[in-house]
Design a protein around this motif. Sequence first.
Motif, mmCIF file in Angstrom:
data_model
loop_
_atom_site.group_PDB
_atom_site.id
_atom_site.type_symbol
_atom_site.label_atom_id
_atom_site.label_comp_id
_atom_site.label_asym_id
_atom_site.label_seq_id
_atom_site.Cartn_x
_atom_site.Cartn_y
_atom_site.Cartn_z
ATOM 1 N N LYS A 53 -7.515 9.842 -3.002
ATOM 2 C CA LYS A 53 -7.798 8.186 -3.037
ATOM 3 C C LYS A 53 -8.045 7.838 -4.639
ATOM 4 C CE LYS A 53 -8.560 4.830 -0.608
ATOM 5 N NZ LYS A 53 -7.300 4.297 0.078
ATOM 6 N N GLY A 54 -8.543 8.885 -5.479
ATOM 7 C CA GLY A 54 -8.412 8.366 -6.696
ATOM 8 C C GLY A 54 -7.325 8.132 -7.456
ATOM 9 N N PHE A 55 -6.171 9.021 -7.229
ATOM 10 C CA PHE A 55 -4.996 8.727 -7.456
ATOM 11 C C PHE A 55 -4.339 7.282 -6.976
ATOM 12 C CE2 PHE A 55 -4.615 13.289 -8.049
ATOM 13 C CZ PHE A 55 -4.280 13.385 -9.457
ATOM 14 N N THR A 96 0.769 -1.154 -0.053
ATOM 15 C CA THR A 96 -0.005 0.158 0.052
ATOM 16 C C THR A 96 1.012 1.256 -0.002
ATOM 17 O OG1 THR A 96 -0.036 0.069 2.482
ATOM 18 C CG2 THR A 96 -1.882 -1.233 1.256
ATOM 19 N N ASN A 97 0.140 2.391 -0.459
ATOM 20 C CA ASN A 97 1.135 3.437 -0.595
ATOM 21 C C ASN A 97 0.964 4.233 0.490
ATOM 22 O OD1 ASN A 97 1.998 6.243 -1.352
ATOM 23 N ND2 ASN A 97 2.103 5.757 -3.489
ATOM 24 N N ILE A 98 1.914 4.303 1.439
ATOM 25 C CA ILE A 98 1.674 4.926 3.037
ATOM 26 C C ILE A 98 1.593 6.504 2.693
ATOM 27 C CG2 ILE A 98 4.100 5.087 3.475
ATOM 28 C CD1 ILE A 98 3.369 4.343 6.345
ATOM 29 N N LEU A 110 -7.230 -11.461 0.006
ATOM 30 C CA LEU A 110 -8.090 -11.095 1.361
ATOM 31 C C LEU A 110 -7.668 -9.738 1.750
ATOM 32 C CD1 LEU A 110 -8.154 -14.451 3.318
ATOM 33 C CD2 LEU A 110 -9.828 -13.508 1.934
ATOM 34 N N PHE A 111 -6.396 -9.501 1.995
ATOM 35 C CA PHE A 111 -6.214 -8.332 2.385
ATOM 36 C C PHE A 111 -6.726 -7.134 1.466
ATOM 37 C CE2 PHE A 111 -3.686 -4.303 2.350
ATOM 38 C CZ PHE A 111 -3.497 -4.238 3.497
ATOM 39 N N PHE A 112 -6.422 -7.469 0.185
ATOM 40 C CA PHE A 112 -6.880 -6.209 -0.846
ATOM 41 C C PHE A 112 -8.231 -6.479 -1.019
ATOM 42 C CE2 PHE A 112 -2.239 -5.367 -1.432
ATOM 43 C CZ PHE A 112 -2.313 -4.287 -1.823
ATOM 44 N N GLY A 113 -9.084 -7.587 -0.869
ATOM 45 C CA GLY A 113 -10.232 -7.524 -1.109
ATOM 46 C C GLY A 113 -10.912 -6.709 0.104
ATOM 47 N N LEU A 114 -10.549 -6.914 1.263
ATOM 48 C CA LEU A 114 -11.074 -6.016 2.460
ATOM 49 C C LEU A 114 -10.831 -4.719 2.387
ATOM 50 C CD1 LEU A 114 -10.314 -8.583 5.254
ATOM 51 C CD2 LEU A 114 -12.598 -7.712 4.622
ATOM 52 N N TYR A 115 -9.445 -4.526 1.539
ATOM 53 C CA TYR A 115 -9.065 -3.044 1.507
ATOM 54 C C TYR A 115 -10.007 -2.158 0.409
ATOM 55 C CZ TYR A 115 -6.426 0.395 -1.157
ATOM 56 O OH TYR A 115 -5.972 1.465 -1.816
ATOM 57 N N TRP A 116 -10.332 -3.124 -0.574
ATOM 58 C CA TRP A 116 -11.238 -2.196 -1.450
ATOM 59 C C TRP A 116 -12.588 -2.261 -0.969
ATOM 60 C CZ3 TRP A 116 -10.039 0.162 -6.121
ATOM 61 C CH2 TRP A 116 -8.755 -0.199 -6.568
ATOM 62 N N ILE A 117 -12.914 -3.250 -0.286
ATOM 63 C CA ILE A 117 -14.623 -2.877 0.265
ATOM 64 C C ILE A 117 -14.481 -1.773 1.470
ATOM 65 C CG2 ILE A 117 -16.022 -4.103 2.064
ATOM 66 C CD1 ILE A 117 -15.179 -6.593 0.676
ATOM 67 N N VAL A 118 -13.668 -1.815 2.175
ATOM 68 C CA VAL A 118 -13.752 -0.987 3.344
ATOM 69 C C VAL A 118 -13.339 0.520 3.064
ATOM 70 C CG1 VAL A 118 -13.186 -2.463 5.096
ATOM 71 C CG2 VAL A 118 -11.358 -1.137 4.508
ATOM 72 N N THR A 119 -12.465 0.806 2.244
ATOM 73 C CA THR A 119 -12.169 2.082 1.573
ATOM 74 C C THR A 119 -13.100 2.462 0.752
ATOM 75 O OG1 THR A 119 -10.942 1.294 -0.066
ATOM 76 C CG2 THR A 119 -9.639 1.888 1.901
ATOM 77 N N GLY A 120 -13.758 1.629 -0.111
ATOM 78 C CA GLY A 120 -14.905 2.237 -1.024
ATOM 79 C C GLY A 120 -16.241 2.469 -0.333
ATOM 80 N N VAL A 121 -16.228 1.984 0.777
ATOM 81 C CA VAL A 121 -17.686 2.080 1.423
ATOM 82 C C VAL A 121 -17.594 3.429 2.259
ATOM 83 C CG1 VAL A 121 -18.953 1.402 3.513
ATOM 84 C CG2 VAL A 121 -18.410 -0.346 1.872
ATOM 85 N N ILE A 131 -4.563 -0.304 -9.359
ATOM 86 C CA ILE A 131 -5.031 -0.960 -10.487
ATOM 87 C C ILE A 131 -4.031 -1.299 -11.410
ATOM 88 C CG2 ILE A 131 -6.563 -0.782 -12.596
ATOM 89 C CD1 ILE A 131 -8.477 0.819 -10.848
ATOM 90 N N GLU A 132 -2.908 -0.178 -11.798
ATOM 91 C CA GLU A 132 -2.024 -0.258 -12.383
ATOM 92 C C GLU A 132 -0.905 -1.537 -12.073
ATOM 93 O OE1 GLU A 132 -0.147 3.598 -12.753
ATOM 94 O OE2 GLU A 132 -1.644 4.358 -14.239
ATOM 95 N N ARG A 133 -0.842 -1.599 -10.636
ATOM 96 C CA ARG A 133 -0.012 -2.560 -10.216
ATOM 97 C C ARG A 133 -0.725 -3.789 -9.843
ATOM 98 N NH1 ARG A 133 2.095 -0.449 -4.662
ATOM 99 N NH2 ARG A 133 3.628 -2.066 -4.796
ATOM 100 N N HIS A 134 -1.831 -3.994 -10.402
ATOM 101 C CA HIS A 134 -2.620 -5.296 -10.410
ATOM 102 C C HIS A 134 -2.754 -5.620 -9.004
ATOM 103 C CE1 HIS A 134 -1.981 -5.930 -14.583
ATOM 104 N NE2 HIS A 134 -0.889 -5.457 -14.521
ATOM 105 N N LEU A 135 -3.475 -4.804 -8.002
ATOM 106 C CA LEU A 135 -3.528 -4.988 -6.865
ATOM 107 C C LEU A 135 -4.887 -5.225 -6.509
ATOM 108 C CD1 LEU A 135 -0.803 -2.781 -4.922
ATOM 109 C CD2 LEU A 135 -0.783 -5.142 -5.353
ATOM 110 N N VAL A 136 -5.462 -5.631 -7.549
ATOM 111 C CA VAL A 136 -7.253 -6.114 -7.522
ATOM 112 C C VAL A 136 -7.532 -7.444 -7.345
ATOM 113 C CG1 VAL A 136 -9.406 -5.577 -8.579
ATOM 114 C CG2 VAL A 136 -7.783 -3.909 -8.827
ATOM 115 N N PRO A 137 -7.850 -8.254 -6.414
ATOM 116 C CA PRO A 137 -8.023 -9.891 -6.280
ATOM 117 C C PRO A 137 -8.771 -10.198 -7.654
ATOM 118 C CG PRO A 137 -8.731 -8.508 -4.242
ATOM 119 C CD PRO A 137 -8.603 -7.460 -5.330
ATOM 120 N N GLY A 138 -8.052 -11.062 -8.044
ATOM 121 C CA GLY A 138 -8.606 -11.690 -9.277
ATOM 122 C C GLY A 138 -7.460 -12.556 -9.995
ATOM 123 N N ALA A 139 -7.762 -12.851 -11.235
ATOM 124 C CA ALA A 139 -6.965 -13.734 -11.866
ATOM 125 C C ALA A 139 -5.494 -13.351 -12.112
ATOM 126 C CB ALA A 139 -7.464 -14.221 -13.286
#
Length: 214
Positions: free
Chosen positions: A116-118, A62-64, A143-154, A124-132
């Motif tokens: 947050k958009g940046f 993550t980008n601290i 799991l970490f990044f799945g939760l990351y996208w959920i909690v930060t998105g909400v 996304i560019e670093r492929h840190l979205v859960p998937g194939a």
Amino acid sequence: MSETTSLLKEPWQYFDRQREAGTFGIWVFLASELLFFGALILTYTVCRIENVAAFAAAGRETNIWYGTINTAILLTSSLTMAMASQAAAANEGLRRLILWCLAATAALGLAFLVVKGFEYREDIERHLVPGAHFGLKQTAAQLFFGLYWIVTGVHAVHLTIGIIMVVRLTLLGYLNKFQLDENPEIQVTGLYWHLVDIIWIFLYPLIYLPGRTS
């Protein structure tokens, strides 16, 4: 008709009761929101206990800097929102101060979303979205990044709602269609805004500090 009486809305007959009901209502709502985010944080905690190494590796990705900048932005917005609430409660005709503080709060909220958009674009560019095509080797890191996208998105959705509420108050106040002094809507909006900030204070160490504290 007094200024206080002009704020009365049906079915209330007394301003004090209307204000108390509004405050009680927002606290009930905030309690339900805390339960919702509490469940997400509990889920994160359980997953992290079961996958310590993977969560540490994912946390280091993550980008601290983005996270820290956004934390500073939200803490500053809490200050401006608190100033607006206190100025309105003082009932001393601080209209300009209230409007400036509300506008600054909304602007800081928008700045948070831009940052947050940046950050999302970089993820996304670093492929840190859960998937194939996930960019990390550890399976549990998804799991970490799945939760990351959920909690930060909400959280971003809640912040967007807060911005809309603050912008509404600012515009109505600027157009003199809205009494600012002693208006309970400002205090209620302030409580909601502070909830969003407090939630982020909990999310920041959970998201950005794993793997960096040792």
